[in-house]
Design an enzyme around this catalytic site. Structure first.
Site, PDB file in Angstrom:
ATOM      1  N   ASP A   1      39.767 -18.960   6.552  1.00 42.72           N
ATOM      2  CA  ASP A   1      38.378 -19.238   6.341  1.00 42.72           C
ATOM      3  C   ASP A   1      37.691 -20.122   6.926  1.00 42.72           C
ATOM      4  O   ASP A   1      37.701 -20.942   6.727  1.00 42.72           O
ATOM      5  CB  ASP A   1      38.550 -18.734   4.737  1.00 42.72           C
TER       6      ASP A   1
ATOM      7  N   SER B   1      38.417 -24.990  -0.138  1.00 46.44           N
ATOM      8  CA  SER B   1      38.966 -23.997  -1.053  1.00 46.44           C
ATOM      9  C   SER B   1      40.085 -24.690  -1.817  1.00 46.44           C
ATOM     10  O   SER B   1      39.531 -25.043  -2.626  1.00 46.44           O
ATOM     11  CB  SER B   1      39.872 -22.348  -0.155  1.00 46.44           C
ATOM     12  N   THR B   2      41.179 -24.560  -1.622  1.00 47.31           N
ATOM     13  CA  THR B   2      42.129 -25.451  -2.659  1.00 47.31           C
ATOM     14  C   THR B   2      41.897 -27.297  -3.130  1.00 47.31           C
ATOM     15  O   THR B   2      41.743 -27.739  -1.255  1.00 47.31           O
ATOM     16  CB  THR B   2      43.662 -25.239  -2.414  1.00 47.31           C
TER      17      THR B   2
ATOM     18  N   MET C   1      43.325 -23.039   1.466  1.00 50.98           N
ATOM     19  CA  MET C   1      44.355 -23.355   2.051  1.00 50.98           C
ATOM     20  C   MET C   1      43.698 -22.098   3.274  1.00 50.98           C
ATOM     21  O   MET C   1      42.708 -21.217   3.180  1.00 50.98           O
ATOM     22  CB  MET C   1      44.895 -22.166   1.083  1.00 50.98           C
TER      23      MET C   1
ATOM     24  N   HIS D   1      35.517 -21.318  -2.727  1.00 48.79           N
ATOM     25  CA  HIS D   1      36.238 -20.318  -2.921  1.00 48.79           C
ATOM     26  C   HIS D   1      36.573 -20.160  -4.752  1.00 48.79           C
ATOM     27  O   HIS D   1      36.974 -20.955  -5.555  1.00 48.79           O
ATOM     28  CB  HIS D   1      37.364 -19.591  -2.275  1.00 48.79           C
TER      29      HIS D   1
END
Length: 353
Positions: free
Chosen positions: A294, A172-173, A291, A198
């Site tokens: 997930d 993600s991030t 972050m 993401h």
């Protein structure tokens, strides 16, 4: 509410946009807009005086675009930056350049239904500023160069035996750069790789196309029914879930619409649960920077059926969230610095039967 407000400097060449962003951010009690700047030259003067925690940066500006500014800023004065970009193809391309130059994340300017779109964008921007405020961008400092552990091991035999293996990656991030640094180190005959990063629709296609020009493997945005084969990387399209399915002796991906899982679509959880069900002990799971949590349960499910797993360590993560939760829940066998993940993956392949 946070103990200390997050200090934000807004950089945008349009006065109206600066005012809108400042007003929208001021609605959050945890955020303080300490200043605005009409271009990167003004921002460069203000940063040492205002000491912001996070910058918001317009992608396209006349005197110096956001990417050029990042390339100058990050080696000297690394700060978490959230890009504000348009949904145009040019805007998407520059946003990917910005992520490669050190931006933590980005939001889209609304292109239609401005009132509703603006509220949604401001909510997303406030959230991403809070995430950015805890991001680790120190590795962009020019004095800190990370180097991978050199390997003299010949992995050709392991690769020859690994044609039925699948590598599953979630991020993600900070993930676009982490994925790039891992995938570009893999040889062309690596087992098939499936990735959830993401990202919104549109960006995943451009990200895949760009990575395809940089990697030795073939990289593409996944389409429903694509086969997972040696030498191919499939990236889940933004806004759709991706699952691994088995049809006879071949592995394919199923790409479909669906509700968000753990707040995301595509979701790492969905992909890793499908790997646990259909690939079992022939899979390797890798959790990169991001972050939240997930995919943590999915990675644990993979490990429970005999898959090998690892996660990025805290020191090299932009945000040590998803790897941390995967580790704490027992999904990840070990934590590995980003630069060593390609070699650690090859070693896992060596150990698999």
């Amino acid at each position: 509410m946070l103990n200390k407000k997050i200090r934000v400097l807004i950089i945008d060449d349009m006065a109206l946009v600066r005012d809108i962003l400042a007003a929208g951010l001021a609605k959050d009690p945890d955020i303080e807009v300490v200043g605005t700047a009409a271009d990167p030259y003004i921002a460069a003067d203000k940063i040492p005086k205002l000491t912001p925690d996070v910058l918001t940066l317009d992608v396209e500006m006349p005197r110096m675009d956001g990417v050029e500014f990042l390339r100058k800023l990050m080696p000297q004065y690394p700060l978490p930056v959230v890009m504000v970009s348009s949904l145009t193809e040019k805007g998407q391309r520059i946003t990917l350049d910005a992520l490669q130059a050190g931006a933590v994340d980005f939001v889209h300017k609304p292109s239609s239904n401005i009132d509703r779109g603006l509220n949604a964008m401001m909510m997303e921007l406030r959230t991403k500023i809070k995430i950015a405020s805890i991001a680790n961008v120190s590795h962009w400092k020019s004095s800190e160069k990370r180097s991978a552990i050199a390997s003299n091991i010949d992995h050709s035999k392991a690769l020859a035996k690994s044609t039925d293996k699948i590598i599953v990656i979630g991020a993600s991030t900070g993930g676009t750069e982490a994925i790039r640094s891992v995938i570009t180190e893999f040889p062309p005959l690596m087992p098939g790789i499936v990735i959830v990063q993401h990202m919104p629709a549109g960006f995943t296609k451009m990200f895949s196309e760009r990575l395809n020009t940089q990697a030795q493997m073939e990289v593409r945005e996944a389409c429903d029914g694509d086969r997972i084969i040696t030498g191919r990387v499939l990236i889940a399209p933004g806004g759709k879930h991706m699952r691994i399915i088995r049809s006879g002796g071949i592995y394919q991906v199923s790409v479909s619409d669906g509700p968000q899982v753990n707040g995301h679509c595509p979701s790492v959880e969905v992909l890793m649960q499908s790997a646990a069900t259909h690939v079992g002990n022939n899979a390797i799971g890798i959790m990169l920077t991001g972050m939240g949590g997930d995919g943590a349960d999915g990675m644990k499910a993979m490990r429970d059926v005999g898959a090998r797993t690892l996660a990025q360590d805290e020191s090299t993560c932009v945000v040590f969230g998803m790897p941390k939760v995967a580790w704490e829940k027992g999904g990840a066998e070990k934590l590995v610095p980003l630069q060593n993940i390609p070699e650690a993956t090859m070693q896992l392949l060596e150990q698999m039967k």
